[in-house]
Design an enzyme around this catalytic site. Structure first.
Site, PDB file in Angstrom:
ATOM      1  N   HIS A  69     -10.747   2.366  36.003  1.00 30.48           N
ATOM      2  CA  HIS A  69      -9.692   2.479  34.656  1.00 30.48           C
ATOM      3  C   HIS A  69      -8.497   2.869  34.965  1.00 30.48           C
ATOM      4  O   HIS A  69      -8.027   2.552  33.992  1.00 30.48           O
ATOM      5  CB  HIS A  69     -10.901   2.619  33.661  1.00 30.48           C
ATOM      6  CG  HIS A  69     -10.026   1.617  32.436  1.00 30.48           C
ATOM      7  ND1 HIS A  69      -9.578   2.029  31.136  1.00 30.48           N
ATOM      8  CD2 HIS A  69      -9.961   0.003  31.862  1.00 30.48           C
ATOM      9  CE1 HIS A  69      -9.011   1.778  30.482  1.00 30.48           C
ATOM     10  NE2 HIS A  69      -9.780   0.207  30.694  1.00 30.48           N
ATOM     11  N   ASP A 100      -8.965   9.160  29.661  1.00 30.45           N
ATOM     12  CA  ASP A 100      -9.530   7.111  30.208  1.00 30.45           C
ATOM     13  C   ASP A 100     -10.605   8.484  31.691  1.00 30.45           C
ATOM     14  O   ASP A 100     -11.342   8.850  31.212  1.00 30.45           O
ATOM     15  CB  ASP A 100      -8.588   7.195  31.193  1.00 30.45           C
ATOM     16  CG  ASP A 100      -8.381   5.261  31.201  1.00 30.45           C
ATOM     17  OD1 ASP A 100      -9.473   5.265  31.723  1.00 30.45           O
ATOM     18  OD2 ASP A 100      -7.910   4.788  30.105  1.00 30.45           O
ATOM     19  N   ASN A 149     -11.045  -5.006  21.689  1.00 33.89           N
ATOM     20  CA  ASN A 149     -11.818  -6.379  22.675  1.00 33.89           C
ATOM     21  C   ASN A 149     -12.278  -7.560  22.078  1.00 33.89           C
ATOM     22  O   ASN A 149     -12.484  -7.770  23.159  1.00 33.89           O
ATOM     23  CB  ASN A 149     -11.893  -6.273  24.167  1.00 33.89           C
ATOM     24  CG  ASN A 149     -10.683  -5.099  25.078  1.00 33.89           C
ATOM     25  OD1 ASN A 149      -8.950  -5.266  24.810  1.00 33.89           O
ATOM     26  ND2 ASN A 149     -10.561  -4.661  25.326  1.00 33.89           N
ATOM     27  N   SER A 180      -6.526  -2.674  26.013  1.00 34.83           N
ATOM     28  CA  SER A 180      -6.089  -1.627  27.401  1.00 34.83           C
ATOM     29  C   SER A 180      -4.601  -1.305  27.888  1.00 34.83           C
ATOM     30  O   SER A 180      -4.097  -0.005  27.694  1.00 34.83           O
ATOM     31  CB  SER A 180      -7.626  -0.951  28.387  1.00 34.83           C
ATOM     32  OG  SER A 180      -8.491  -1.258  27.854  1.00 34.83           O
TER      33      SER A 180
END
Length: 377
Positions: free
Chosen positions: A93, A60, A197, A261
């Site tokens: 994130h 990430d 998404n 996520s």
């Protein structure tokens, strides 16, 4: 994952809990907002363990191991972006995803992850969506994901979590990444990725979720209905909570966000629970257990929106127990006539066989006599 910063003064409004008093801690409010804990049936699943002994690689934007909910849980791996911390947008994130996987909370509050006893290996492979350097330096980390997957597999990761859906992911795969995925699976790692998404728009095929062998995860809301943004694709494996999800932030605060996520991070946590209970279970069987152990299963058994259904940690663990149970040994054959027949049954069989032999002998004699009589005339 879309992000909404949650200062203590407005946390109650965002999370839908009681307004905080002067003595309330934002960590307590964050814990109260974790609706997925009951939905995934984690309190029951934790009776079997909380992921101890499992290393989960989080590929990430980096993970802040100093967040109160992640203290002692994070091992810092390499930064493969080649950019460094040029801006303040670092690890937001990644920290959020790590907290959903292995958050430990603090002082009775804060975010607790699906596998709070697991360890996190942070491998930075991308920049934050809002980082101004993202587009400028994107080409410099073109193979970062592939290298990150291999690094994780070579450094003992039992689970590799890749919440790289939507704008963070790639719309076209690469041979290097697919080879890295197969390399990691061959070394026993379970790979999990967000499905994407833009399900309510282009609904594009998203990588790394679309690589064979990766558990692709979509998102559902509190009613366990598929979120509008969740990608609908035939490679989808399962769905998990992905709306109004409270996570740790890159500093020492919290955020509320939506996205596949978060859903993928939770499934990575369930994979860690299974690997902790069954360390030698293959990635294929871990995936099978997660898919079998679902609720809200589609009528036909599968759909591009729900995959195999809504994940359930308790049911997944039970499925893993069944898959790992040794097969029952075959019954030991008895002497002469199979598994332990009685004396009477053996006698009946012998008598029957003798009668059959006598009958066949008589037929042979009669046939032979008739042939001789025809030959003599």
């Amino acid at each position: 994952m879309s992000r909404l910063i949650v200062p203590a003064l407005i946390a109650a409004l965002v999370l839908g809990v009681a307004a905080p008093s002067a003595s309330d801690d934002v960590g307590e409010i964050a814990r109260a907002g974790q609706w997925q804990l009951e939905t995934l049936r984690l309190p029951e699943a934790w009776r079997a363990g909380k992921g101890a002994g499992v290393l989960v690689a989080v590929l990430d934007t980096g993970v802040n191991g100093r967040h109160p909910d992640l203290e002692g849980a994070v091992i810092q791996g390499p930064d493969l972006t080649g950019v460094g911390r040029a801006t303040g947008l670092w690890g937001q994130h990644g920290t959020a995803m790590a907290s959903l996987i292995a958050g430990r909370g603090h002082d009775g509050g804060g975010v607790i992850g699906v596998a709070p006893a697991a360890k996190v290996l942070s491998i930075r492979v991308t920049l934050e969506n809002g980082d101004p350097l993202r587009q400028k330096h994107r080409s410099s980390w073109g193979d970062a994901l592939a290298r990150g997957i291999r690094y994780a597999a070579d450094h003992g990761a039992g689970v590799i979590s890749m919440s790289l859906g939507g704008g963070s992911g790639a719309w076209e795969g690469s041979a290097a990444e697919e080879e890295a995925v197969q390399y990691a699976i061959a070394k026993g790692a379970v790979l999990v990725a967000s499905a994407g998404n833009d399900g309510d728009a282009a609904n594009r095929k998203n990588f790394p979720a679309a690589y064979p062998g990766v558990i692709a995860v979509g998102a559902v809301d509190r009613r366990l209905e598929v979120a509008r943004f969740s990608n609908r694709q035939d490679y989808l494996s399962v769905v998990a909570p992905g709306t109004e999800i409270v996570t740790a932030d890159g500093g020492d605060s919290y955020v509320v966000g939506d996205g596949t996520s978060s859903a993928a991070a939770m499934v990575a946590g369930i994979a860690a629970l299974i690997k902790s209970a069954h360390p030698d279970m293959s990635p294929y069987h871990v995936r099978t257990a997660i898919e079998i152990g679902t609720r809200r299963r589609p009528a036909d058994g599968y759909s591009p929106a729900y995959g195999h259904g809504v994940v359930d940690a308790l049911l997944a663990l039970r499925a893993a127990d069944r898959l790992s149970a040794p097969a029952a040994p075959p019954a030991r054959p008895g002497p002469y006539f199979g598994p332990g027949p009685s004396h009477e049954s053996r006698t009946a069989v012998v008598v029957g066989m003798l009668a059959l032999v006598a009958t066949m002998s008589a037929r042979i004699l009669v046939t032979h006599r008739r042939r001789r009589e025809r030959d003599l005339t």
